[in-house]
Design a protein around this motif. Structure first.
Motif, mmCIF file in Angstrom:
data_model
loop_
_atom_site.group_PDB
_atom_site.id
_atom_site.type_symbol
_atom_site.label_atom_id
_atom_site.label_comp_id
_atom_site.label_asym_id
_atom_site.label_seq_id
_atom_site.Cartn_x
_atom_site.Cartn_y
_atom_site.Cartn_z
ATOM 1 N N LYS A 47 10.988 14.588 -16.857
ATOM 2 C CA LYS A 47 11.610 14.811 -15.557
ATOM 3 C C LYS A 47 12.842 13.909 -15.495
ATOM 4 C CE LYS A 47 10.046 15.662 -10.839
ATOM 5 N NZ LYS A 47 11.187 15.134 -10.085
ATOM 6 N N VAL A 48 13.986 14.488 -15.209
ATOM 7 C CA VAL A 48 15.216 13.714 -15.049
ATOM 8 C C VAL A 48 15.420 13.442 -13.565
ATOM 9 C CG1 VAL A 48 17.712 13.675 -15.401
ATOM 10 C CG2 VAL A 48 16.231 14.758 -17.112
ATOM 11 N N ASP A 49 15.575 12.166 -13.223
ATOM 12 C CA ASP A 49 15.828 11.795 -11.827
ATOM 13 C C ASP A 49 17.190 11.112 -11.753
ATOM 14 O OD1 ASP A 49 15.889 10.950 -9.224
ATOM 15 O OD2 ASP A 49 13.823 10.219 -9.199
ATOM 16 N N ASP A 50 18.230 11.891 -11.412
ATOM 17 C CA ASP A 50 19.584 11.340 -11.296
ATOM 18 C C ASP A 50 20.024 11.297 -9.834
ATOM 19 O OD1 ASP A 50 19.818 14.012 -10.860
ATOM 20 O OD2 ASP A 50 21.272 14.402 -12.463
ATOM 21 N N SER A 51 19.033 11.164 -8.936
ATOM 22 C CA SER A 51 19.341 11.106 -7.509
ATOM 23 C C SER A 51 20.035 9.794 -7.179
ATOM 24 C CB SER A 51 18.053 11.242 -6.694
ATOM 25 O OG SER A 51 17.229 10.115 -6.914
ATOM 26 N N SER A 52 20.471 9.673 -5.950
ATOM 27 C CA SER A 52 21.207 8.474 -5.521
ATOM 28 C C SER A 52 20.294 7.342 -5.079
ATOM 29 C CB SER A 52 22.166 8.840 -4.384
ATOM 30 O OG SER A 52 21.439 9.379 -3.284
ATOM 31 N N ASN A 53 18.985 7.557 -5.135
ATOM 32 C CA ASN A 53 18.053 6.499 -4.743
ATOM 33 C C ASN A 53 18.130 5.334 -5.726
ATOM 34 O OD1 ASN A 53 16.850 7.666 -2.417
ATOM 35 N ND2 ASN A 53 15.657 9.019 -3.730
ATOM 36 N N SER A 54 17.637 4.180 -5.290
ATOM 37 C CA SER A 54 17.615 3.011 -6.169
ATOM 38 C C SER A 54 16.669 3.251 -7.334
ATOM 39 C CB SER A 54 17.158 1.780 -5.391
ATOM 40 O OG SER A 54 15.788 1.908 -5.046
ATOM 41 N N ILE A 55 16.845 2.447 -8.393
ATOM 42 C CA ILE A 55 15.965 2.542 -9.564
ATOM 43 C C ILE A 55 14.512 2.333 -9.155
ATOM 44 C CG2 ILE A 55 15.252 1.277 -11.640
ATOM 45 C CD1 ILE A 55 17.426 3.116 -12.280
ATOM 46 N N GLY A 56 14.267 1.320 -8.312
ATOM 47 C CA GLY A 56 12.898 1.045 -7.873
ATOM 48 C C GLY A 56 12.276 2.223 -7.160
ATOM 49 N N ARG A 57 13.032 2.869 -6.275
ATOM 50 C CA ARG A 57 12.524 4.033 -5.540
ATOM 51 C C ARG A 57 12.205 5.174 -6.504
ATOM 52 N NH1 ARG A 57 13.618 4.296 0.167
ATOM 53 N NH2 ARG A 57 13.341 2.152 0.892
ATOM 54 N N ARG A 58 13.077 5.353 -7.478
ATOM 55 C CA ARG A 58 12.854 6.456 -8.426
ATOM 56 C C ARG A 58 11.647 6.194 -9.323
ATOM 57 N NH1 ARG A 58 18.652 7.638 -10.992
ATOM 58 N NH2 ARG A 58 19.185 5.533 -10.266
ATOM 59 N N TYR A 59 11.493 4.946 -9.761
ATOM 60 C CA TYR A 59 10.279 4.597 -10.509
ATOM 61 C C TYR A 59 9.038 4.889 -9.654
ATOM 62 C CZ TYR A 59 12.892 1.922 -14.091
ATOM 63 O OH TYR A 59 13.716 1.529 -15.117
ATOM 64 N N SER A 60 9.099 4.420 -8.409
ATOM 65 C CA SER A 60 7.953 4.539 -7.510
ATOM 66 C C SER A 60 7.593 5.992 -7.261
ATOM 67 C CB SER A 60 8.311 3.864 -6.187
ATOM 68 O OG SER A 60 7.196 3.304 -5.591
ATOM 69 N N ARG A 61 8.601 6.826 -7.086
ATOM 70 C CA ARG A 61 8.371 8.244 -6.816
ATOM 71 C C ARG A 61 7.644 8.905 -7.986
ATOM 72 N NH1 ARG A 61 13.482 11.059 -4.524
ATOM 73 N NH2 ARG A 61 14.346 10.638 -6.592
ATOM 74 N N ASN A 62 7.990 8.490 -9.190
ATOM 75 C CA ASN A 62 7.361 9.103 -10.359
ATOM 76 C C ASN A 62 6.048 8.442 -10.739
ATOM 77 O OD1 ASN A 62 9.159 11.361 -11.689
ATOM 78 N ND2 ASN A 62 10.531 9.857 -10.776
ATOM 79 N N ASP A 63 5.819 7.210 -10.266
ATOM 80 C CA ASP A 63 4.474 6.636 -10.374
ATOM 81 C C ASP A 63 3.488 7.497 -9.586
ATOM 82 O OD1 ASP A 63 5.505 4.576 -11.876
ATOM 83 O OD2 ASP A 63 5.471 3.097 -10.252
ATOM 84 N N GLU A 64 3.960 8.027 -8.451
ATOM 85 C CA GLU A 64 3.108 8.896 -7.622
ATOM 86 C C GLU A 64 2.791 10.210 -8.321
ATOM 87 O OE1 GLU A 64 4.558 7.431 -3.177
ATOM 88 O OE2 GLU A 64 5.327 9.317 -4.005
ATOM 89 N N LEU A 65 3.640 10.635 -9.233
ATOM 90 C CA LEU A 65 3.374 11.841 -10.021
ATOM 91 C C LEU A 65 2.521 11.539 -11.250
ATOM 92 C CD1 LEU A 65 6.879 13.564 -9.901
ATOM 93 C CD2 LEU A 65 4.779 14.402 -8.836
ATOM 94 N N GLU A 76 0.807 -1.213 0.000
ATOM 95 C CA GLU A 76 0.000 0.000 0.000
ATOM 96 C C GLU A 76 0.844 1.269 0.000
ATOM 97 O OE1 GLU A 76 -2.955 0.003 3.042
ATOM 98 O OE2 GLU A 76 -3.744 -1.971 2.492
ATOM 99 N N GLN A 77 2.144 1.136 0.230
ATOM 100 C CA GLN A 77 3.015 2.306 0.203
ATOM 101 C C GLN A 77 3.381 2.706 -1.223
ATOM 102 O OE1 GLN A 77 3.618 3.983 3.083
ATOM 103 N NE2 GLN A 77 2.190 2.435 3.860
ATOM 104 N N ARG A 78 3.134 1.815 -2.185
ATOM 105 C CA ARG A 78 3.474 2.110 -3.576
ATOM 106 C C ARG A 78 2.224 2.597 -4.297
ATOM 107 N NH1 ARG A 78 7.047 -2.169 -6.651
ATOM 108 N NH2 ARG A 78 7.210 -0.328 -7.986
ATOM 109 N N ALA A 79 2.016 3.889 -4.254
ATOM 110 C CA ALA A 79 0.827 4.506 -4.854
ATOM 111 C C ALA A 79 1.097 4.838 -6.321
ATOM 112 C CB ALA A 79 0.451 5.767 -4.095
ATOM 113 N N VAL A 80 0.032 4.830 -7.108
ATOM 114 C CA VAL A 80 0.122 5.125 -8.542
ATOM 115 C C VAL A 80 -1.018 6.061 -8.917
ATOM 116 C CG1 VAL A 80 0.188 4.148 -10.871
ATOM 117 C CG2 VAL A 80 1.028 2.793 -8.937
#
Length: 646
Positions: A562-580, A516-520
């Protein structure tokens, strides 16, 4: 898919800065909100689709009119007198509520309490007539008897049709109080929703912030008709901010004091309200909650084609029906679930003072069924009242193929007697008398004849005057008309963009199964704030040239990224942008630097393909422009498997 959780969604929207309360550092002001980057982009995309769907496809004439509106304009339109809601006050705490919304909330809470009571074994089966037991934050589950439950449901079905005194009676009869404090409520009183202001340094010219964009369009009718080469029918359109001083805004973007509206005024011949493109939409099915269903205390709409609805006069005319169908097409293009969309017809007491038929497109959200679009047949009201007030003829003139001979009741004033008798009031009285309809003139004639040659005339400003047959002549006259002159009727679809935006967010929100923490947010590509995410595997310098090249090429294709070159893992970055709500993601890895291939990930399925950059960019362009679908892409290209690591 997990059950909808509004609190989780609101936390996401706050975290990703879709929107936030204005002036929060100063404590905020209820009903005022600021949009952040994704909210601005989402709103702009909704408006862009609205322009394409209506202004461009319907060849409408767009105008942008001033927000500040003089008092006389809104007095003429009826807003000064009638643009009101009923409010009640907690007699102890002073807290203010909008009466109909308070009744809705309390009765819905009691009905919910009844459901909870039936699902537990901890409560007595003894029914409580008014189910008035409450606790902060909700209802204590208490059973309702069947008669009370039916009465509550009937009140809710008719809630928009009650007058102020009737709302007061409901509050008393069903012992409705302040849900938080239990305080008694005052009788409902009217409150005008317009923000009052003044124009100029002296403050002598009274004005208001406009409550709608319509009046500017009506007052520009003559210019618009000339611009359209005097051809009828035609439509104007306007997008802009409007302002309503809501009594007690409590439901986020659904009830605010400043908001964006998109309104259409379709000017049509009153003798022919057929639409030339009606055949294109006649087979579209709509879920219609007409006034007859509501009058029976029911809320279940019936589904039928708009062609059938117009044929059976459920919907008054083709042009009104055409726009109802086009509204549905627009909302479903945005991503609104058609099963959570209905069209509710206004009941008689609820009908606006100018309307002869009106339907609301209501979208279901966690707040219930919310009016997001109004579609009214405003008849000739607006152009008529503004013409009468200003003396400017807001009419259409059409040459007739054959002369038309007809009789009409007319008024003739003997100004030699009329002027000296009424002096400074003569002009006002004359203007009123000349604006009377044929039916009103016939009644005045009858009153004069039955009262010894005199009758009393009551003006809207409250003044009364005695008029008589010594200076007024009312009778039938024959006219020959070579040019027909008429005031058009107006069909008006009016869109609350903020309400549509929030409802859309609820409809596309979900969480991944088992997490439930992975919102889309599953926005369609055409309205998603960002269309594509560009993700280098890490911040390794070897990826920088490809990131610059691909991002530049995407921007040249007018694809927001949106370019996401942060140090987070690929999964976290995908997830963050699923929320957007970003529908696609291009990932650059070490293989990309060797062979020029990248992966393309789709948001909802999380499936990926791997192809050369040129191929991927072409696919993204086709997907964003909705010329193809991800299903078609998956049928053509091989699935690439990569584990999404957190």
């Amino acid at each position: 898919m997990a059950e909808f959780n509004r609190a989780s969604l609101e936390e996401l929207l706050k975290k990703r800065f879709f929107f936030a309360p204005s002036f929060s550092a100063y404590g905020g002001v209820a009903g005022l909100y600021d949009y952040g980057p994704p909210g601005c982009a989402l709103q702009a995309n909704i408006l862009d689709l609205w322009r394409k769907h209506f202004v461009l496809e319907e060849d409408m004439l767009e105008v942008d009119c001033t927000i500040m509106t003089p008092h006389d304009v809104l007095e003429t339109s009826g807003h000064v007198e009638k643009f009101t809601d009923w409010m009640v006050r907690d007699s102890q705490s002073g807290e203010i509520f909008r009466a109909d919304h308070l009744i809705e909330n309390v009765l819905e809470t009691r009905l919910e309490g009844d459901k909870k009571a039936k699902s537990t074994d901890t409560l007595s089966a003894t029914a409580s007539k008014n189910n008035t037991k409450t606790k902060k934050g909700g209802a204590v589950p208490v059973l309702l008897d069947s008669a009370t439950k039916a009465e509550y449901e009937e009140i809710l079905a008719k809630i928009d049709n009650y007058t102020g005194p009737e709302l007061g009676e409901i509050i008393k009869k069903h012992n409705i109080k302040n849900p938080e404090t239990g305080g008694d409520l005052t009788d409902p009183v009217e409150f005008n929703l317009m923000f009052e202001s003044s124009i100029g340094p002296t403050g002598s010219l009274k004005g208001y912030l406009r409550p709608e964009t319509a009046q500017g369009q009506f007052l520009n009718f003559k210019k618009l008709l000339e611009f359209n080469n005097d051809k009828m029918p035609f439509a104007s359109a306007s997008i802009g901010r409007s302002f309503r001083n809501e009594i007690s805004p409590r439901s986020g973007l659904l009830r605010v004091r400043e908001f964006v509206m998109a309104e259409i005024e379709h000017f049509v011949d009153p003798l022919s309200k057929d639409h030339p493109r009606f055949d294109e939409v006649k087979d579209i099915k709509l879920r219609l909650l007409d006034s007859s269903i509501q009058s029976e205390g029911k809320t279940e709409p019936k589904e039928l084609t708009i062609g059938k609805a117009v044929e059976e006069k459920i919907v008054d005319n083709q042009t009104l029906g055409y726009f109802l169908a086009r509204i549905q097409l627009f909302l479903t293009k945005l991503g609104i679930n058609p099963q959570r969309l209905r069209f509710r017809q206004h009941m008689s007491n609820e009908m606006a003072h100018y309307a002869c038929d009106c339907w609301d497109a209501e979208i279901q959200s966690s707040y219930g069924w919310i009016e997001c679009v109004g579609c009214a047949d405003r008849s000739a009201f607006d152009l008529t009242v503004h013409s009468n007030r200003t003396g400017e003829k807001l009419v259409v003139r059409e040459s007739l193929p054959e002369p038309r001979v007809y009789e009409k009741t007319v008024l003739d004033i003997n100004k030699r007697i009329f002027g000296p008798r009424f002096r400074q009031n003569a002009k006002t009285l004359e203007s009123y008398l000349l604006g009377l309809s044929e039916a009103e003139l016939e009644k005045l004639k009858s009153d004069i004849e039955s009262n010894g040659g005199k009758a009393t005339v009551n003006l809207p400003n409250g003044n009364s005057y005695e008029v008589g047959s010594d200076f007024l002549t009312i009778g039938r006259q024959t006219f020959t008309e070579h040019v027909r002159e008429y005031i058009p009727n107006v069909i008006e679809p009016s869109f609350g963009i903020g309400r549509i935006l929030y409802s859309l967010i609820e409809h596309v929100y979900w969480t991944r199964e088992g997490d439930e923490q992975r919102a889309v947010l599953s926005f369609p590509p055409r309205v998603a704030p960002f269309k594509c995410l560009l993700v280098p595997l890490s911040n390794n310098a070897a990826f920088a040239p490809l990131v610059r090249d691909i991002s530049s090429r995407l921007r040249k294709l007018n694809i927001p990224i949106k370019v996401d070159d942060s140090s987070n893992s690929i999964g976290r970055r995908y997830s963050r942008n699923d929320e957007l709500g970003t529908p696609f993601a291009i990932t650059i890895d070490f293989q990309s630097t060797n062979d020029g291939t990248v992966t393309l990930r789709e948001r909802d399925s999380t499936k990926q393909i791997r192809e050369p950059v040129d191929v991927i960019l072409d696919i993204v362009k086709e997907l964003v422009e909705e010329n193809t679908t991800w299903k078609n892409v998956m049928e053509k290209y091989t699935t690439f498997v990569r584990q999404e690591l957190d």
